[in-house]
Design a protein around this motif. Structure first.
Motif, mmCIF file in Angstrom:
data_model
loop_
_atom_site.group_PDB
_atom_site.id
_atom_site.type_symbol
_atom_site.label_atom_id
_atom_site.label_comp_id
_atom_site.label_asym_id
_atom_site.label_seq_id
_atom_site.Cartn_x
_atom_site.Cartn_y
_atom_site.Cartn_z
ATOM 1 N N LEU A 76 48.186 32.362 56.484
ATOM 2 C CA LEU A 76 49.617 32.044 56.539
ATOM 3 C C LEU A 76 50.260 32.742 57.723
ATOM 4 C CD1 LEU A 76 52.468 31.428 55.063
ATOM 5 C CD2 LEU A 76 52.149 33.677 54.035
ATOM 6 N N SER A 77 51.134 32.037 58.434
ATOM 7 C CA SER A 77 51.993 32.696 59.425
ATOM 8 C C SER A 77 53.427 32.335 59.108
ATOM 9 C CB SER A 77 51.636 32.263 60.850
ATOM 10 O OG SER A 77 50.372 32.780 61.205
ATOM 11 N N LEU A 78 54.279 33.350 59.097
ATOM 12 C CA LEU A 78 55.689 33.194 58.724
ATOM 13 C C LEU A 78 56.561 33.542 59.932
ATOM 14 C CD1 LEU A 78 58.214 33.267 56.811
ATOM 15 C CD2 LEU A 78 57.487 35.575 56.158
ATOM 16 N N ILE A 79 57.488 32.646 60.253
ATOM 17 C CA ILE A 79 58.391 32.883 61.390
ATOM 18 C C ILE A 79 59.688 33.521 60.879
ATOM 19 C CG2 ILE A 79 59.762 31.779 63.201
ATOM 20 C CD1 ILE A 79 57.622 29.524 63.220
ATOM 21 N N LEU A 80 60.019 34.673 61.437
ATOM 22 C CA LEU A 80 61.299 35.324 61.116
ATOM 23 C C LEU A 80 62.056 35.597 62.412
ATOM 24 C CD1 LEU A 80 60.280 37.894 58.324
ATOM 25 C CD2 LEU A 80 61.379 35.660 58.033
ATOM 26 N N ARG A 81 63.356 35.796 62.278
ATOM 27 C CA ARG A 81 64.180 36.137 63.444
ATOM 28 C C ARG A 81 65.024 37.368 63.079
ATOM 29 N NH1 ARG A 81 63.256 32.081 67.057
ATOM 30 N NH2 ARG A 81 62.607 30.079 66.175
ATOM 31 N N LYS A 124 39.219 46.069 51.346
ATOM 32 C CA LYS A 124 40.319 45.285 51.920
ATOM 33 C C LYS A 124 40.337 43.866 51.358
ATOM 34 C CE LYS A 124 41.993 44.095 56.555
ATOM 35 N NZ LYS A 124 42.128 44.627 57.906
ATOM 36 N N VAL A 125 41.516 43.471 50.864
ATOM 37 C CA VAL A 125 41.659 42.121 50.329
ATOM 38 C C VAL A 125 42.616 41.304 51.193
ATOM 39 C CG1 VAL A 125 43.579 42.658 48.721
ATOM 40 C CG2 VAL A 125 41.967 40.850 48.150
ATOM 41 N N CYS A 126 43.381 41.992 52.043
ATOM 42 C CA CYS A 126 44.374 41.289 52.863
ATOM 43 C C CYS A 126 44.583 42.023 54.180
ATOM 44 C CB CYS A 126 45.699 41.231 52.102
ATOM 45 S SG CYS A 126 47.117 40.798 53.121
ATOM 46 N N GLY A 127 44.707 41.251 55.249
ATOM 47 C CA GLY A 127 45.048 41.808 56.559
ATOM 48 C C GLY A 127 46.331 41.168 57.067
ATOM 49 N N ILE A 128 47.093 41.945 57.817
ATOM 50 C CA ILE A 128 48.395 41.480 58.311
ATOM 51 C C ILE A 128 48.481 41.742 59.809
ATOM 52 C CG2 ILE A 128 50.897 41.900 58.174
ATOM 53 C CD1 ILE A 128 50.307 42.703 55.165
ATOM 54 N N LEU A 129 48.946 40.750 60.515
ATOM 55 C CA LEU A 129 49.055 40.829 61.975
ATOM 56 C C LEU A 129 50.454 40.365 62.354
ATOM 57 C CD1 LEU A 129 47.659 40.924 64.833
ATOM 58 C CD2 LEU A 129 47.118 38.509 64.478
ATOM 59 N N ILE A 130 51.175 41.198 63.116
ATOM 60 C CA ILE A 130 52.552 40.817 63.470
ATOM 61 C C ILE A 130 52.676 40.683 64.983
ATOM 62 C CG2 ILE A 130 54.988 41.484 63.330
ATOM 63 C CD1 ILE A 130 54.424 42.704 60.669
ATOM 64 N N GLU A 131 53.240 39.577 65.418
ATOM 65 C CA GLU A 131 53.507 39.366 66.844
ATOM 66 C C GLU A 131 55.010 39.219 67.022
ATOM 67 O OE1 GLU A 131 49.454 36.769 67.797
ATOM 68 O OE2 GLU A 131 51.405 36.009 68.478
ATOM 69 N N ASN A 132 55.572 40.040 67.905
ATOM 70 C CA ASN A 132 57.012 39.977 68.149
ATOM 71 C C ASN A 132 57.280 39.497 69.564
ATOM 72 O OD1 ASN A 132 57.711 41.202 65.618
ATOM 73 N ND2 ASN A 132 57.019 43.144 66.480
ATOM 74 N N ASN A 133 58.317 38.692 69.725
ATOM 75 C CA ASN A 133 58.767 38.309 71.059
ATOM 76 C C ASN A 133 60.149 38.941 71.242
ATOM 77 O OD1 ASN A 133 60.249 36.718 73.072
ATOM 78 N ND2 ASN A 133 58.363 35.519 73.167
ATOM 79 N N VAL A 134 60.153 40.023 72.045
ATOM 80 C CA VAL A 134 61.374 40.810 72.213
ATOM 81 C C VAL A 134 61.694 40.897 73.697
ATOM 82 C CG1 VAL A 134 62.474 43.048 71.742
ATOM 83 C CG2 VAL A 134 60.660 42.220 70.249
ATOM 84 N N VAL A 135 62.937 40.599 74.059
ATOM 85 C CA VAL A 135 63.364 40.771 75.448
ATOM 86 C C VAL A 135 64.571 41.700 75.419
ATOM 87 C CG1 VAL A 135 64.188 39.651 77.550
ATOM 88 C CG2 VAL A 135 62.534 38.468 76.078
ATOM 89 N N VAL A 139 65.510 40.158 69.760
ATOM 90 C CA VAL A 139 64.259 39.655 69.182
ATOM 91 C C VAL A 139 64.369 38.139 69.133
ATOM 92 C CG1 VAL A 139 62.715 39.688 67.185
ATOM 93 C CG2 VAL A 139 64.093 41.717 67.724
ATOM 94 N N HIS A 140 63.530 37.459 69.908
ATOM 95 C CA HIS A 140 63.567 35.991 69.858
ATOM 96 C C HIS A 140 62.914 35.502 68.569
ATOM 97 C CE1 HIS A 140 65.450 35.344 73.657
ATOM 98 N NE2 HIS A 140 64.625 36.203 74.217
ATOM 99 N N TYR A 141 61.773 36.098 68.234
ATOM 100 C CA TYR A 141 61.134 35.751 66.966
ATOM 101 C C TYR A 141 60.054 36.774 66.630
ATOM 102 C CZ TYR A 141 57.435 33.818 69.939
ATOM 103 O OH TYR A 141 56.452 33.669 70.885
ATOM 104 N N SER A 142 59.698 36.796 65.368
ATOM 105 C CA SER A 142 58.515 37.530 64.923
ATOM 106 C C SER A 142 57.656 36.555 64.138
ATOM 107 C CB SER A 142 58.891 38.677 63.978
ATOM 108 O OG SER A 142 59.640 39.634 64.658
ATOM 109 N N VAL A 143 56.355 36.670 64.301
ATOM 110 C CA VAL A 143 55.442 35.884 63.481
ATOM 111 C C VAL A 143 54.599 36.874 62.671
ATOM 112 C CG1 VAL A 143 53.528 34.251 63.417
ATOM 113 C CG2 VAL A 143 55.331 33.967 65.132
#
Ligand code: BTN
Length: 259
Positions: A76-81, A124-135, A139-143
């Protein structure tokens, strides 16, 4: 296999969220949901949009590792702002939401390994990876990428067999991926909305961390730090007490327990 394969309507029907999961991009198979979500976010996708896949063929992990996402897992990838100030809470929201959803749906006790691995009985049952687009400060978005081993046989994957587990292995029965996903979306939204109502997730995250008080080794790039994981800060950092008594603040790294 359980007959709970994802579909748009099965995910959204009666989902009690305001925005998280109200727009779904469902793909039976994809390289990585992160790639699709990033493009969607750049193209102006509304906050709360999720990209869900039944399997990934090139799943991405933290620290440029790969991530196995076979059929039976959740990718799953979730888009937040979020605001700039909320960014450091995202790892806490994601890991606490996953923990709560596993506890609610499967009745299993979970712990968090700093910063955001979810474990059951040390595996480990779950891994989480966060990518942020920040200028600048914007913050333009986080995934937020979340991978959960639901109905997965870890024995099929020798490279993770000794360090990973799945919900079906813990319970010796299959678990509804759909229920885990829907519960996760509800919990993530509660915690995210709580940030704006001054209900920080920090204390809940800290209380679930199995790392605190333990002798650890932390890899930060090429450097390795050793000491006792003494505390964590509201910004998500880890405070390490070294044998010479000094304290080191670590913003990001990979923790292993010593001894
Ligand atoms: C880690 O522990 O290294 C993080 C793993 C993150 C995996 C998820 S699965 C959904 C999303 N898509 C990816 O390619 N990675 C994340």
């Amino acid at each position: 296999m359980l007959s709970d394969s994802f579909s748009l309507s099965s995910i959204t029907r009666g989902l009690s969220t305001r925005f998280i999961g109200q727009r779904v991009i469902y793909l039976p198979s994809v390289t990585s949901t992160m790639d699709v979500a990033r493009e969607e976010a750049q193209g102006g996708a509304p906050e709360g949009t999720i990209v869900v896949a039944d399997e990934q063929t090139a799943g991405k992990g933290r620290l440029k590792r790969s991530w196995l996402s076979p059929q039976g897992s959740i990718a799953l990838s979730l888009i937040l702002r979020p605001s700039r100030a909320q960014l450091s809470s995202l790892i806490m929201i994601a890991s606490v939401a996953v923990s709560r959803s596993i506890e609610q749906v499967a009745g299993l006790k979970t712990q968090i390994k700093w910063p955001n691995d979810v474990l059951i009985e040390g595996r480990k049952v779950c891994g989480i990876l966060i990518e942020n687009n920040v200028v600048g400060e914007k913050v333009h978005y986080s995934v937020i990428g979340i991978g959960i081993n639901v109905n997965v046989s870890t024995a099929t994957f020798p490279e993770i067999q000794t360090i990973a587990t799945s919900l079906s292995e813990e319970l010796s029965r299959e678990v509804s991926r759909l229920n885990v996903l829907r519960s996760l979306l509800v919990e993530a939204e509660k915690l995210y909305l709580g940030l704006s109502n001054s209900t920080p997730v920090y204390h809940q995250w800290r209380d679930r961390l199995m790392t605190l008080g333990k002798e650890v080794r932390v890899k930060v790039g090429e450097e390795t730090h050793e000491g006792v994981a003494e505390s964590v800060g509201p910004d998500g950092s880890l405070w390490l007490r070294r044998s010479d008594g000094s304290l080191t603040k670590i913003i990001a790294g990979d923790v292993t327990l010593r001894g």
